[in-house]
Motif scaffolding. Structure first.
Motif, mmCIF file in Angstrom:
data_model
loop_
_atom_site.group_PDB
_atom_site.id
_atom_site.type_symbol
_atom_site.label_atom_id
_atom_site.label_comp_id
_atom_site.label_asym_id
_atom_site.label_seq_id
_atom_site.Cartn_x
_atom_site.Cartn_y
_atom_site.Cartn_z
ATOM 1 N N VAL A 9 -10.536 -2.803 -0.424
ATOM 2 C CA VAL A 9 -10.290 -3.692 -1.567
ATOM 3 C C VAL A 9 -10.172 -2.825 -2.824
ATOM 4 O O VAL A 9 -11.028 -1.982 -3.070
ATOM 5 N N CYS A 10 -9.131 -3.053 -3.611
ATOM 6 C CA CYS A 10 -8.816 -2.204 -4.764
ATOM 7 C C CYS A 10 -8.242 -0.878 -4.277
ATOM 8 O O CYS A 10 -8.721 0.199 -4.631
ATOM 9 N N THR A 11 -7.200 -0.952 -3.495
ATOM 10 C CA THR A 11 -6.708 0.224 -2.759
ATOM 11 C C THR A 11 -5.987 1.243 -3.634
ATOM 12 O O THR A 11 -5.885 2.413 -3.278
ATOM 13 N N GLY A 12 -5.423 0.822 -4.788
ATOM 14 C CA GLY A 12 -4.751 1.777 -5.675
ATOM 15 C C GLY A 12 -3.641 2.529 -4.954
ATOM 16 O O GLY A 12 -2.720 1.923 -4.393
ATOM 17 N N SER A 13 -3.748 3.864 -4.916
ATOM 18 C CA SER A 13 -2.733 4.698 -4.249
ATOM 19 C C SER A 13 -2.773 4.554 -2.734
ATOM 20 O O SER A 13 -1.942 5.149 -2.043
ATOM 21 N N GLY A 14 -3.748 3.816 -2.206
ATOM 22 C CA GLY A 14 -3.875 3.655 -0.756
ATOM 23 C C GLY A 14 -4.586 4.817 -0.091
ATOM 24 O O GLY A 14 -4.681 4.889 1.138
ATOM 25 N N CYS A 15 -5.157 5.733 -0.899
ATOM 26 C CA CYS A 15 -5.741 6.943 -0.316
ATOM 27 C C CYS A 15 -6.895 6.627 0.644
ATOM 28 O O CYS A 15 -6.990 7.214 1.728
ATOM 29 N N LEU A 16 -7.754 5.678 0.255
ATOM 30 C CA LEU A 16 -8.893 5.381 1.130
ATOM 31 C C LEU A 16 -8.442 4.592 2.358
ATOM 32 O O LEU A 16 -8.975 4.780 3.453
ATOM 33 N N ALA A 17 -7.439 3.732 2.196
ATOM 34 C CA ALA A 17 -6.902 2.999 3.353
ATOM 35 C C ALA A 17 -6.375 3.991 4.391
ATOM 36 O O ALA A 17 -6.597 3.826 5.596
ATOM 37 N N ILE A 52 -5.801 -3.856 -0.308
ATOM 38 C CA ILE A 52 -5.645 -4.991 -1.229
ATOM 39 C C ILE A 52 -5.685 -4.495 -2.671
ATOM 40 O O ILE A 52 -6.574 -3.707 -3.030
ATOM 41 N N ASP A 53 -4.764 -4.957 -3.496
ATOM 42 C CA ASP A 53 -4.797 -4.600 -4.919
ATOM 43 C C ASP A 53 -4.090 -5.696 -5.723
ATOM 44 O O ASP A 53 -3.180 -6.357 -5.222
ATOM 45 N N LEU A 54 -4.526 -5.861 -6.946
ATOM 46 C CA LEU A 54 -3.907 -6.861 -7.826
ATOM 47 C C LEU A 54 -2.673 -6.312 -8.529
ATOM 48 O O LEU A 54 -1.862 -7.061 -9.068
ATOM 49 N N SER A 55 -2.507 -5.001 -8.526
ATOM 50 C CA SER A 55 -1.392 -4.371 -9.246
ATOM 51 C C SER A 55 -0.199 -4.139 -8.310
ATOM 52 O O SER A 55 -0.293 -3.357 -7.354
ATOM 53 N N ALA A 56 0.920 -4.815 -8.620
ATOM 54 C CA ALA A 56 2.123 -4.640 -7.792
ATOM 55 C C ALA A 56 2.603 -3.188 -7.870
ATOM 56 O O ALA A 56 3.066 -2.621 -6.876
ATOM 57 N N GLU A 82 -1.008 -8.010 -2.106
ATOM 58 C CA GLU A 82 -1.247 -8.202 -3.545
ATOM 59 C C GLU A 82 -2.175 -9.386 -3.707
ATOM 60 O O GLU A 82 -1.830 -10.523 -3.338
ATOM 61 N N SER A 83 -3.370 -9.129 -4.213
ATOM 62 C CA SER A 83 -4.349 -10.220 -4.308
ATOM 63 C C SER A 83 -5.457 -9.849 -5.305
ATOM 64 O O SER A 83 -5.809 -8.669 -5.450
ATOM 65 N N ASP A 84 -5.984 -10.879 -5.954
ATOM 66 C CA ASP A 84 -7.189 -10.729 -6.772
ATOM 67 C C ASP A 84 -8.368 -10.724 -5.790
ATOM 68 O O ASP A 84 -8.721 -11.776 -5.242
ATOM 69 N N LEU A 85 -8.923 -9.544 -5.515
ATOM 70 C CA LEU A 85 -9.905 -9.366 -4.431
ATOM 71 C C LEU A 85 -9.404 -10.109 -3.189
ATOM 72 O O LEU A 85 -8.272 -9.887 -2.779
ATOM 73 N N PHE A 86 -10.204 -11.025 -2.600
ATOM 74 C CA PHE A 86 -9.748 -11.675 -1.357
ATOM 75 C C PHE A 86 -8.992 -12.984 -1.601
ATOM 76 O O PHE A 86 -8.612 -13.655 -0.642
ATOM 77 N N SER A 107 -14.837 -0.614 -0.901
ATOM 78 C CA SER A 107 -14.165 -0.747 -2.196
ATOM 79 C C SER A 107 -14.617 0.320 -3.187
ATOM 80 O O SER A 107 -15.817 0.574 -3.335
ATOM 81 N N ASN A 108 -13.633 0.901 -3.851
ATOM 82 C CA ASN A 108 -13.887 1.724 -5.033
ATOM 83 C C ASN A 108 -13.255 0.944 -6.192
ATOM 84 O O ASN A 108 -12.125 1.203 -6.582
ATOM 85 N N PRO A 109 -13.992 -0.035 -6.727
ATOM 86 C CA PRO A 109 -13.390 -0.932 -7.720
ATOM 87 C C PRO A 109 -13.469 -0.333 -9.121
ATOM 88 O O PRO A 109 -14.117 0.697 -9.331
ATOM 89 N N ARG A 133 -5.771 0.962 -17.158
ATOM 90 C CA ARG A 133 -7.037 0.387 -17.608
ATOM 91 C C ARG A 133 -7.646 -0.511 -16.522
ATOM 92 O O ARG A 133 -8.855 -0.525 -16.312
ATOM 93 N N MET A 134 -6.778 -1.225 -15.827
ATOM 94 C CA MET A 134 -7.327 -2.144 -14.818
ATOM 95 C C MET A 134 -7.921 -1.400 -13.610
ATOM 96 O O MET A 134 -8.567 -2.013 -12.772
ATOM 97 N N ALA A 135 -7.697 -0.103 -13.537
ATOM 98 C CA ALA A 135 -8.322 0.684 -12.468
ATOM 99 C C ALA A 135 -9.715 1.159 -12.873
ATOM 100 O O ALA A 135 -10.483 1.627 -12.034
ATOM 101 N N LEU A 136 -10.037 1.037 -14.160
ATOM 102 C CA LEU A 136 -11.292 1.594 -14.676
ATOM 103 C C LEU A 136 -12.262 0.536 -15.190
ATOM 104 O O LEU A 136 -13.471 0.637 -15.009
ATOM 105 N N ASP A 176 -18.271 -6.708 -13.238
ATOM 106 C CA ASP A 176 -17.476 -7.939 -13.075
ATOM 107 C C ASP A 176 -16.884 -8.082 -11.669
ATOM 108 O O ASP A 176 -17.054 -9.102 -11.004
ATOM 109 N N LEU A 177 -16.171 -7.052 -11.241
ATOM 110 C CA LEU A 177 -15.518 -7.144 -9.928
ATOM 111 C C LEU A 177 -16.515 -7.000 -8.788
ATOM 112 O O LEU A 177 -16.390 -7.638 -7.753
ATOM 113 N N ILE A 178 -17.498 -6.142 -9.006
ATOM 114 C CA ILE A 178 -18.492 -5.894 -7.953
ATOM 115 C C ILE A 178 -19.235 -7.183 -7.612
ATOM 116 O O ILE A 178 -19.414 -7.542 -6.451
#
Ligand SMILES: C[S@@+](CC[C@H](N)C(=O)[O-])C[C@H]1O[C@@H](n2cnc3c(N)ncnc32)[C@H](O)[C@@H]1O
Length: 296
Positions: free
Chosen positions: A128-136, A151-155, A178-182, A195-197, A217-220, A228-230
């Protein structure tokens, strides 16, 4: 000037310009050498003899241009080169994603497997919050029988993740959503949720060095207290884990706040080399107990 001469000059400039480190390297010399080799198209594993190499005028211009972008314009090194490494793997990065540097790389798989009955049988994983997909990608390479949802909210981030999934030939097992968390993720329960949110308190983000503020900013930004996200992720994970499943979250500086709010879930804190121990694990059974108490 020789390459070694440029390197010494660059190292001095990192100090004079107050460049912030920590995105791909913690030492100015390492980052400067990487950028110089990159700008000359030389192999990153060049031996020490490369330092004696005399640069042509065109090569000197190329190196100076790259150092200017890094030290004057404050562009992070990884955004200049378009790449970063995690767990020995190379990932495409650009301004749409956080530069990979998660503590999970220290923890996977050695500290995680003992919490799973049969790691070889792990069938479903969510990053969850995959970003570059590195952890996936790291997860799919370790849990070889698993299907992984990134999963990530950023297209924009998901476009970068898709390129990385293709690069590592994992399109058959990693699905990007593409999703707001689940919220928009089809009903499914997972053996492992990781998750590394975004977990920095908003005020901290404002005070970060410019290089870090160039990351999305939305990654930090984790809201007023960073949680909030946690908070939402912990709540949602109860209904998303299989019995026997595990939830793992990197919380950064939010460990004390997490303990104060979720200590009753008996989180286990993994050990990290710098002693921050800021990644925790919560077992599905504890989350289920929390839900049952909330209902009664
Ligand atoms: C700290 S970055 C982590 C990226 C990657 N997992 C890593 O370790 O390098 C956090 C990611 O969370 C994403 N994000 C922010 N809010 C989100 C939300 N509500 N739902 C899903 N993803 C979100 C951001 O777009 C960003 O890619």
């Amino acid at each position: 000037m020789t390459l070694g001469g440029f390197l010494r000059r660059a190292e001095r400039m990192y100090g004079e310009k107050g460049a912030a480190l920590g995105q791909i390297a913690t030492e100015a010399r390492d980052e400067a050498l990487y950028l110089i080799l990159f700008s000359l198209g030389l192999p990153l594993d060049s031996d020490a003899a490369v330092l004696q190499r005399r640069l042509t005028a065109a090569e000197s211009g190329a190196v100076e241009g790259v150092l200017r972008r890094r030290l004057v314009d404050r562009v992070p090194a990884a955004y200049i080169t378009g790449e970063a490494w995690l767990g020995g793997l190379r990932f495409k990065v650009d301004e749409r994603v956080l530069i990979p540097r998660s503590y999970f790389v220290e923890i996977l798989p050695g500290q995680v497997d003992p919490w799973l009955g049969r790691p070889g049988r792990v069938a479903s994983v969510a990053d969850v919050c995959t970003g570059s997909g590195c952890l996936a990608v790291l997860l799919a390479r370790h849990f070889r029988a698993a299907r992984v949802d990134g999963i990530d909210l950023s297209a924009g981030a998901l476009e970068v993740a898709a390129a990385n999934v293709r690069r590592h030939r994992l399109s058959g097992r990693i699905r990007l959503l593409e999703s707001d968390l689940f919220a928009s993720v089809p009903a499914r329960r997972y053996d492992v949720i990781l998750s590394n949110p975004p977990y920095e308190p908003s005020a901290h983000v404002d005070a970060l060095p410019e290089e870090f503020r160039r990351e999305p900013r939305m990654a930090l930004d984790g809201g007023p207290d960073g949680l909030d996200l946690i908070r939402r992720l912990v709540r949602q994970s109860a209904a998303r884990l299989k019995p026997g499943g595990i939830l793992m979250i990197e919380v950064g500086g939010g460990r004390a706040a997490f303990e104060a709010e979720f200590g009753h879930l008996e989180p286990h804190w993994f050990h990290t080399q710098d002693g921050s121990d800021c990644v925790c694990l919560v077992q599905a059974a504890r989350l289920a107990g929390r839900q049952a108490r909330a209902r009664s």
